[in-house]
Motif scaffolding. Structure first.
Motif, short mmCIF file in Angstrom:
data_model
loop_
_atom_site.label_atom_id
_atom_site.label_comp_id
_atom_site.label_asym_id
_atom_site.label_seq_id
_atom_site.Cartn_x
_atom_site.Cartn_y
_atom_site.Cartn_z
N LEU A 1 15.65 -59.33 -14.31
CA LEU A 1 14.68 -59.79 -15.30
C LEU A 1 14.77 -61.30 -15.51
O LEU A 1 13.75 -61.98 -15.69
CB LEU A 1 14.90 -59.07 -16.63
N LEU A 2 15.99 -61.86 -15.46
CA LEU A 2 16.15 -63.30 -15.63
C LEU A 2 15.42 -64.06 -14.53
O LEU A 2 14.80 -65.10 -14.78
CB LEU A 2 17.63 -63.67 -15.63
N PHE B 1 25.04 -75.53 -6.73
CA PHE B 1 24.69 -76.93 -6.99
C PHE B 1 23.23 -77.04 -7.43
O PHE B 1 22.92 -77.69 -8.43
CB PHE B 1 24.92 -77.78 -5.74
N GLY B 2 22.35 -76.40 -6.67
CA GLY B 2 20.94 -76.45 -7.04
C GLY B 2 20.67 -75.81 -8.38
O GLY B 2 19.87 -76.32 -9.18
N GLY B 3 21.37 -74.70 -8.66
CA GLY B 3 21.16 -74.01 -9.93
C GLY B 3 21.62 -74.83 -11.12
O GLY B 3 20.89 -74.97 -12.12
N TRP B 4 22.82 -75.39 -11.04
CA TRP B 4 23.33 -76.17 -12.17
C TRP B 4 22.58 -77.49 -12.31
O TRP B 4 22.31 -77.95 -13.43
CB TRP B 4 24.83 -76.43 -12.02
N PHE B 5 22.22 -78.10 -11.18
CA PHE B 5 21.45 -79.34 -11.25
C PHE B 5 20.08 -79.08 -11.89
O PHE B 5 19.64 -79.82 -12.77
CB PHE B 5 21.27 -79.93 -9.85
N GLY B 6 19.43 -78.01 -11.45
CA GLY B 6 18.13 -77.68 -12.02
C GLY B 6 18.22 -77.33 -13.49
O GLY B 6 17.37 -77.72 -14.29
N THR B 7 19.27 -76.59 -13.86
CA THR B 7 19.45 -76.24 -15.26
C THR B 7 19.64 -77.48 -16.12
O THR B 7 19.02 -77.62 -17.19
CB THR B 7 20.67 -75.31 -15.42
N SER C 1 21.54 -67.23 -15.43
CA SER C 1 21.49 -66.70 -14.07
C SER C 1 22.53 -67.38 -13.19
O SER C 1 23.26 -66.72 -12.43
CB SER C 1 20.10 -66.89 -13.47
N VAL C 2 22.61 -68.70 -13.28
CA VAL C 2 23.57 -69.44 -12.46
C VAL C 2 25.00 -69.08 -12.87
O VAL C 2 25.88 -68.87 -12.02
CB VAL C 2 23.34 -70.96 -12.59
N TYR C 3 25.24 -69.00 -14.17
CA TYR C 3 26.58 -68.70 -14.67
C TYR C 3 27.05 -67.32 -14.19
O TYR C 3 28.18 -67.17 -13.69
CB TYR C 3 26.59 -68.77 -16.19
N LEU C 4 26.19 -66.32 -14.32
CA LEU C 4 26.56 -64.96 -13.90
C LEU C 4 26.68 -64.87 -12.39
O LEU C 4 27.56 -64.17 -11.87
CB LEU C 4 25.52 -63.96 -14.42
#
Length: 308
Positions: A142-143, A226-232, A284-287
């Motif tokens: 869902l996320l 990297f992409g997830g945390w940068f985007g966040t 999402s990135v954290y999990l």
């Protein structure tokens, strides 16, 4: 060694001091101007949250609630740091606004440190490993779907404008007529959409069968993280500030639009959607990071579960 909570307290204090330095240090052109109370409140929240983490307080929900609010305020105060970096490296035709650049940099640093310190304290209180956090499941799908929903307004409207459409415009803007500078950010948003889905699906952990030469092999976890945390981080420094402005305008009436020919609502929609996208992309990135650990934990020796 300085703990993250202590570092967060120092960074929050420096946020306030940097903000006050605007009264006597030279300023550059102001692009984003928050209410005068916003940054001091964020800095105070950061100091309070860090102090509580350093205290004997063991009320987990209280710590999470206060520090979540403080981190969001600090991210709001950090809004616009992307423009500061562009100005710093000469990618915008404006000199840096040094006092506010320092303020936003310290606010962003404090938010990151406060988040890390809160995670460590919560893990301590619930009795899990401070390093890996114990077993974790992949993020719920869902996320990812919500991330796609919140990501769509920007590329959809930008593509419409690039094709000569006038949704939200009084007339076709020459700067957006065709796939030129006005559309160049859209590929980044499309990559973000794919990333949002990859984080919650099996093919984000194991290459699917239809990928020649890579089928069945682990995906590049570091690249996704990297992409997830940068985007966040990017979304959190852009979305909350715009969201707060949209709420203020909703209460007091829209301010004059800085872009001639554009209606008010497209810009407001972009920032609001980015704020909500950040709120689902971050978890999402954290999990994903916790669930896809591939090496035994150096602290608790927990062996990761093979992802499939």
């Amino acid at each position: 060694m300085l703990k993250p909570s202590g570092a967060a307290l120092i960074a929050s204090a420096l946020t306030f001091l940097s903000f006050e330095s605007r009264h006597f240090l030279p300023r550059g052109f102001v692009i984003i101007d928050l209410p005068a109370w916003a940054t001091p409140l964020a800095a105070a929240g950061g100091v309070l949250g860090a102090a509580l983490l350093l205290s004997p307080l063991r009320a987990r929900r209280t710590l999470v609630a206060i520090n979540s609010a403080a981190a969001l305020l600090l991210l709001w105060a950090a809004g616009g740091i992307l423009f500061d970096l562009l100005r710093l490296f000469g990618l915008m035709a404006l000199p840096p606004d040094w006092p506010m650049f320092a303020t936003r940099a310290f606010a962003l640093t404090s938010a990151i440190l406060l988040f890390r310190a809160t995670v460590l304290r919560v893990r301590e209180l619930v009795g899990t490993c401070g390093r890996c956090g114990g077993p974790a499941s992949p993020p719920p799908r869902l996320l990812g779907y919500l991330g796609v929903l919140f990501a769509l307004p920007y590329p959809v409207l930008k593509t419409n404008w690039a094709l000569g459409g006038t949704i939200g415009l009084d007339y076709p803007d020459p700067a957006r007529d065709g796939f030129t500078s006005g559309w160049l950010v859209v590929p980044a948003a499309l990559i973000g959409i794919v990333l949002s889905l990859a984080l919650v699906h099996r093919w984000g952990r194991i290459w699917p069968r239809w990928v020649p030469g890579l089928a069945g092999r682990p995906t590049p976890r570091g690249l996704l993280l990297f992409g997830g945390w940068f985007g966040t981080g990017l979304l959190f420094t852009m979305g909350p500030a715009g969201f707060a402005t949209a709420v203020a305008d909703l209460i007091s009436g829209p301010s004059a639009n800085a872009i001639p020919g554009m209606h008010y609502w497209p810009g407001a929609l972009f920032y609001v959607s980015w704020a909500f996208w950040a709120l689902v992309l971050g978890p999402s990135v954290y999990l994903y990071q916790r669930a896809t650990r591939r090496k035994p934990c150096e602290t608790c020796d927990r062996v990761p579960v093979l992802q499939g």
